[in-house]
Design a protein around this motif. Sequence first.
Motif, PDB file in Angstrom:
ATOM      1  N   SER A 273      -0.039   3.436  -1.518  1.00  0.00           N
ATOM      2  CA  SER A 273      -0.515   2.354  -0.508  1.00  0.00           C
ATOM      3  C   SER A 273      -2.047   2.906  -0.621  1.00  0.00           C
ATOM      4  N   LYS A 279       2.474   3.407   5.163  1.00  0.00           N
ATOM      5  CA  LYS A 279       3.023   4.670   4.444  1.00  0.00           C
ATOM      6  C   LYS A 279       3.873   4.627   3.175  1.00  0.00           C
ATOM      7  N   GLU A 281       6.102   6.377   1.494  1.00  0.00           N
ATOM      8  CA  GLU A 281       7.332   6.815   1.468  1.00  0.00           C
ATOM      9  C   GLU A 281       8.209   5.868   2.144  1.00  0.00           C
ATOM     10  N   ASP A 282       7.964   4.964   3.090  1.00  0.00           N
ATOM     11  CA  ASP A 282       8.720   4.005   3.996  1.00  0.00           C
ATOM     12  C   ASP A 282       9.276   3.099   3.229  1.00  0.00           C
ATOM     13  N   TYR A 283       8.822   2.833   1.792  1.00  0.00           N
ATOM     14  CA  TYR A 283       9.292   1.682   1.243  1.00  0.00           C
ATOM     15  C   TYR A 283       9.685   1.881  -0.443  1.00  0.00           C
ATOM     16  N   LYS A 284       9.663   3.268  -0.514  1.00  0.00           N
ATOM     17  CA  LYS A 284      10.119   3.611  -1.838  1.00  0.00           C
ATOM     18  C   LYS A 284      11.761   3.110  -1.961  1.00  0.00           C
ATOM     19  N   ARG A 285      12.616   3.279  -0.740  1.00  0.00           N
ATOM     20  CA  ARG A 285      13.929   2.773  -0.785  1.00  0.00           C
ATOM     21  C   ARG A 285      14.162   1.617  -1.213  1.00  0.00           C
ATOM     22  N   GLU A 310       9.255  -6.906   2.795  1.00  0.00           N
ATOM     23  CA  GLU A 310       9.414  -6.143   3.819  1.00  0.00           C
ATOM     24  C   GLU A 310       7.999  -5.610   4.328  1.00  0.00           C
ATOM     25  N   LYS A 314       6.966  -6.458   8.796  1.00  0.00           N
ATOM     26  CA  LYS A 314       6.141  -5.651   9.568  1.00  0.00           C
ATOM     27  C   LYS A 314       4.673  -5.849  10.051  1.00  0.00           C
TER      28      LYS A 314
END
Length: 753
Positions: A273, A279, A281-285, A310, A314
Amino acid sequence: MKKICFGTFILGLMASTSTYAASAYVKDIKVSGLERVEPETVLSYVDIKAGQSVSDEKLNEALKHLYGTGLFEDVSINMQKGGVMVINVSENPIISQVLFDGNDKIDDDMLESEITLAPRSTYSRAKVQDDVRRILEVYRRSGRYAAVVNPEIIRRDQNRVDLIFNIDEGPLAAIDKINFIGNTHYSSDELQEAIMSKESRWWRIFSSSENYDAEKTNYDKELLRRFYLKRGYADFRVVSAVAELSPDKTSFTLTFVVDEGRRYTIRNVDVVSDIEDVKAEDYKRFVEVESGARYNADDIDDTISVLTDELGKKGYAFVNVEPEINKNTSTGEADITFRIREGSRLFVDRINIRGNNHTQDKVIRREMRIGEGDAFNASKIKDSRRNIENLDYFEKVDIATVAKDGNRADLNIDVKEKSTGYFNVGIGFSTVNGALVRTGITENNFRGLGQRLGFDIGVSERSQDFDVSFTEPYFLDRRLRAGVDLFHSRQDYQDESSYDSQVTGGRLRAGWNYTDDFSQQVRYTLKQDEITDVGEYASKYIKEEKGKYSNSSVGTTFVYDKRDSALYTREGYFLSAGTDVAGLGGDEKYVKFDGKAYWYHTLADYYTIKLFANAGTIQGYGGEDVRLTNRYFLGGYTMRGFEVGGIGARDKYTDDALGGNWMVYTGAEFGFPIGLDELGISAHIFTDVGMVGKPDNLNTDDINYDDSPRVAVGFGFQWLSPMGQIDIDFGFPIVKEDYDETEVFRLNFGSRL
């Protein structure tokens, strides 16, 4: 009938230069030959006045100006004795009417809208030739490259003419042959199936796919690119696409030269990002691309869409998710990084749809993932275009962004409609049903509302059936498919079980998608089953069921489909699970469960492994047994090497097949080319394993029954013929019971999963 005599500019110059000197004094100017044009108009163009001396150059310039007005077909300038300059003109006539003759395929209104000449306009040869070119262009756009246009005029009084365009429309310039050069991993048949243009065949008389269109060819290049990018060829490109017109201008040969490039496997996937508050990490899933999987452009696009959605939830409306692909050509591995960046702060003002003469606006608008007033998002616009293209109503879909004042922009959607109706006729032969004929009519965009209406009828030596279906893809203006089916069939089971079966009924259904791959359907079925023509020596269990029975059932099926293609499947898997419950009224009460699983994998781009498993069980309740017409039968194309109904319980005395209350059918198939790819013919070897359970209400003393597995091996051929899929199989049972009915050869007309 008189023809107009056209003067030429060169002749006018020759006539004039022979009568005046290099420089002359003009005492007076006279104009002759005028009918409608005023003398002052002529004088204004020559720009010569009495009392002046004129040079040769000045007189030449005056002639050019007069010819350039388009008012005159002939002009000359003569200097007479005494300094009198005489301007002789012959006015172009006025067009009284414009007519078209010989045009059957394109109506007058269309042609009139394309040409510049019209009643009361001034006739000129140049304008006529320009309009001839315009008319020919109209015919070229419609695929008639051999069209000929001959203009003709008829003299009328008062210097008026009728203009007639005599048209020989000629035949459609269909695509005679489509060649692919450079394709080593996929056959020409597979690539032709992927594009919109098709080779001319007699059964495509109701389709425009065989007509050459330059815009369609450009779109074919994009379809080829998508085909390969979806299958791992990230470097694929179309080197050239050439259309050659035959000497008689009646057909085209299309040649696509392609560079397939390397096939890639995903090694690493990451999300980064560039926005401080986001962040990664919050979107890797949410990433739908997996390490170790084949490169697939569709999965990358889906990930971009999901991440964009997504982030939008936010509050990050102005973002761009850009994939960065690092490819290693030597190892065939690729790393993908999804980079989140800030986007421009732009809003969609108006969405304008053009070119949809038949399809209603709302059918297109409901496929848009972006609306008027929304934040501009390139990813959602791309998804919207794909959704509209997937409707399969249009030959071309273009979405252009037009910037406006401030931070707003319009989206202009231009579509070109194509035929959405299909008529099919099939003639074939099956070892089950003998000679057969099948025909049907389907309209996929009924009334321009995106509705599907179909009618299908089939007749063979052992069966007759017809059904009518209607599907509304957006029931109650929601993403909910709703439909109704009416059906009737009659099947001869005399060889297997000494009876005939007749089914008449209808079905209501609804379906929806949870994701692009995961869907569910619910249904309610009301039908009447009838067992008739029971043989004199039929099994007592069949005689007991003779007559009519009503069936009222509800059911649902879940489907997860990850195949790369429903027709030419090479990679992926297909899963389905369904249940039906009968007893909401009617004579029958049972619960039924069915499941299917298919897995495909291709080695070296040629050899395809297929593993499959089918299983089902049906149980009566409330004291009711499962009737004959609802039981499972194995054999034929569901268990090769055995006759239809050849496996399962059989009457000891009549040898009639009685079916079973559960079944399992599984196996493996290995497909490979045999050098006949151009004809759509391939070969395969297989192993089939199947077993059928005993019906609960049968006395074991009266039947032969064993639920142990049966096994058959064999080989066969598949032909994707113009009339449908034809399977020829040779099956050899290696595990069977003495009372099983076997067969070695089977020919099946139609398709199976």
